[in-house]
Design a protein around this motif. Sequence first.
Motif, PDB file in Angstrom:
ATOM      1  N   GLY A 155       5.501   2.692   6.037  1.00  0.00           N
ATOM      2  CA  GLY A 155       4.282   2.370   5.287  1.00  0.00           C
ATOM      3  C   GLY A 155       4.648   1.926   3.891  1.00  0.00           C
ATOM      4  O   GLY A 155       5.523   1.097   3.692  1.00  0.00           O
ATOM      5  N   GLY A 156       3.951   2.481   2.872  1.00  0.00           N
ATOM      6  CA  GLY A 156       4.413   2.274   1.509  1.00  0.00           C
ATOM      7  C   GLY A 156       3.465   1.669   0.517  1.00  0.00           C
ATOM      8  O   GLY A 156       3.790   1.589  -0.674  1.00  0.00           O
ATOM      9  N   ALA A 168      -2.708   5.774  -0.451  1.00  0.00           N
ATOM     10  CA  ALA A 168      -1.365   5.446   0.005  1.00  0.00           C
ATOM     11  C   ALA A 168      -1.366   5.272   1.515  1.00  0.00           C
ATOM     12  O   ALA A 168      -2.086   5.977   2.230  1.00  0.00           O
ATOM     13  CB  ALA A 168      -0.375   6.552  -0.386  1.00  0.00           C
ATOM     14  N   THR A 169      -0.548   4.340   1.995  1.00  0.00           N
ATOM     15  CA  THR A 169      -0.377   4.173   3.439  1.00  0.00           C
ATOM     16  C   THR A 169       0.972   4.746   3.857  1.00  0.00           C
ATOM     17  O   THR A 169       1.982   4.528   3.190  1.00  0.00           O
ATOM     18  CB  THR A 169      -0.456   2.700   3.861  1.00  0.00           C
ATOM     19  OG1 THR A 169       0.701   1.983   3.390  1.00  0.00           O
ATOM     20  CG2 THR A 169      -1.706   2.034   3.307  1.00  0.00           C
ATOM     21  N   LEU A 185       1.607  14.180   7.235  1.00  0.00           N
ATOM     22  CA  LEU A 185       1.252  13.130   6.281  1.00  0.00           C
ATOM     23  C   LEU A 185       1.621  11.746   6.797  1.00  0.00           C
ATOM     24  O   LEU A 185       1.359  10.744   6.126  1.00  0.00           O
ATOM     25  CB  LEU A 185       1.950  13.375   4.935  1.00  0.00           C
ATOM     26  CG  LEU A 185       1.545  14.645   4.192  1.00  0.00           C
ATOM     27  CD1 LEU A 185       2.319  14.768   2.883  1.00  0.00           C
ATOM     28  CD2 LEU A 185       0.037  14.678   3.918  1.00  0.00           C
ATOM     29  N   ASN A 186       2.227  11.672   7.969  1.00  0.00           N
ATOM     30  CA  ASN A 186       2.689  10.391   8.509  1.00  0.00           C
ATOM     31  C   ASN A 186       1.667   9.746   9.435  1.00  0.00           C
ATOM     32  O   ASN A 186       0.910  10.427  10.114  1.00  0.00           O
ATOM     33  CB  ASN A 186       4.003  10.583   9.272  1.00  0.00           C
ATOM     34  CG  ASN A 186       5.159  10.853   8.344  1.00  0.00           C
ATOM     35  OD1 ASN A 186       5.404  12.003   7.948  1.00  0.00           O
ATOM     36  ND2 ASN A 186       5.881   9.811   7.973  1.00  0.00           N
ATOM     37  N   GLY A 187       1.669   8.402   9.436  1.00  0.00           N
ATOM     38  CA  GLY A 187       0.715   7.670  10.251  1.00  0.00           C
ATOM     39  C   GLY A 187      -0.702   7.816   9.731  1.00  0.00           C
ATOM     40  O   GLY A 187      -1.658   7.870  10.497  1.00  0.00           O
ATOM     41  N   LYS A 188      -0.825   7.807   8.407  1.00  0.00           N
ATOM     42  CA  LYS A 188      -2.105   8.117   7.754  1.00  0.00           C
ATOM     43  C   LYS A 188      -2.407   7.143   6.616  1.00  0.00           C
ATOM     44  O   LYS A 188      -1.530   6.439   6.109  1.00  0.00           O
ATOM     45  CB  LYS A 188      -2.057   9.536   7.153  1.00  0.00           C
ATOM     46  CG  LYS A 188      -1.619  10.645   8.097  1.00  0.00           C
ATOM     47  CD  LYS A 188      -2.569  10.848   9.257  1.00  0.00           C
ATOM     48  CE  LYS A 188      -2.246  12.103  10.068  1.00  0.00           C
ATOM     49  NZ  LYS A 188      -0.938  12.041  10.747  1.00  0.00           N
ATOM     50  N   ASN A 215       1.973   1.746  11.400  1.00  0.00           N
ATOM     51  CA  ASN A 215       2.734   1.383  10.201  1.00  0.00           C
ATOM     52  C   ASN A 215       1.859   0.537   9.287  1.00  0.00           C
ATOM     53  O   ASN A 215       2.032  -0.675   9.185  1.00  0.00           O
ATOM     54  CB  ASN A 215       4.018   0.640  10.573  1.00  0.00           C
ATOM     55  CG  ASN A 215       4.946   0.453   9.372  1.00  0.00           C
ATOM     56  OD1 ASN A 215       4.878   1.187   8.396  1.00  0.00           O
ATOM     57  ND2 ASN A 215       5.808  -0.543   9.451  1.00  0.00           N
ATOM     58  N   PRO A 216       0.899   1.145   8.630  1.00  0.00           N
ATOM     59  CA  PRO A 216       0.003   0.384   7.751  1.00  0.00           C
ATOM     60  C   PRO A 216       0.700   0.019   6.443  1.00  0.00           C
ATOM     61  O   PRO A 216       1.337   0.860   5.819  1.00  0.00           O
ATOM     62  CB  PRO A 216      -1.149   1.361   7.505  1.00  0.00           C
ATOM     63  CG  PRO A 216      -0.533   2.721   7.647  1.00  0.00           C
ATOM     64  CD  PRO A 216       0.563   2.581   8.662  1.00  0.00           C
TER      65      PRO A 216
END
Length: 359
Positions: A155-156, A168-169, A185-188, A215-216
């Motif tokens: 993400g990022g 945040a992505t 906190l992942n995939g969010k 993966n936004p």
Amino acid sequence: MKRYRNTAALAAATALAAGLLIGTAGTGTAAPGRADSAPSDIKTVSSGWSIPWGLSWLPDGSALITERDSFKLYKLTQSGTRTQVGTVPNVVTTDGEGGLLGIAVSPNWSTDHAIYLMHTASDGNRIARMTYDGSSLGGYKAIVTGIKKNKYHNGGRLKFGPDGYLYATTGEAQTPDLAQDKNSLNGKILRMTTDGKPAPGNPFGTLVYSYGHRNPQGITWDPQGRLWEAEFGNSKYDELNLIEPGKNYGWPICEGNCSTSGMTSPKRQWPTGDASPSGVTYADGAMYLAALRGERLWRIPVDGTSAGTPKAYYTSSYGRLRTVETVPGKNALWLSTTNADNNGGEPDGADKVFQVELK
């Protein structure tokens, strides 16, 4: 009187009514233009870059831009003058998609001189606050840790919303089940205060705002304060999603349109070879989506909560397009490439920042 379901929507509506959504630092909302405008002229603002990734505007109209693999932060003026601000500490590479990623300038930068960065560290991905006083970079403080990292799917993107909170992505770090785990906190998409705490009104009382993401790497808001997101698919479909708090966007159970109960389908989807989207921004009644593998800029008209027929621009003309942001006070976009990344195969210094006029 219209009722708003959460504090974010109420704050956005209040800001809109007060005219505060135009030209705020870090959001890059373009000056009002024609609703049917489209890309016309394109020119190079700056060349000699190596994987420029995040971009956020300062109040004077210049931009702060991160380089993913060098861990450097630069200031770029609209006339094309580039100055290295500093190197961000504690950043590591994943030899893939990790490194120094998103940046968001505080909406109150003129008084607090704060900037926010998302990056890969030795212990995972994190969000940090630093100070930039116009000349020097310092005061590093991690405000969110515990975001798992991997070679890919980190993400990022970081941006301040019209409600004043930081979004945040995060990718699912190549562990798909994390996207459905509301305790991860992942995939969010995360929503937080400037101290990294859950923002008031978050649907689960945590940092998590929405989940089920693969993966936004793109988020933006329309003038009504609605949040839109661009997301990498796996092998079938990439997505443009309209994000609502607490909603489940399907990954890994669904990729693209989803008939599974309790999951939200995208507003638009593309074959991965046509998009692989990173940045997204709003201008003049449309979303602009920067495509990496697809090597094109997509324009998607939006009307309320509906997304119309996408149209591609600059297909295969400039290579892999990473970030697109509206230029404050202008009916224009800045568009950057990452042809020097692993998939682009170009040498360091091959990347550029362009300005796209909308007419």
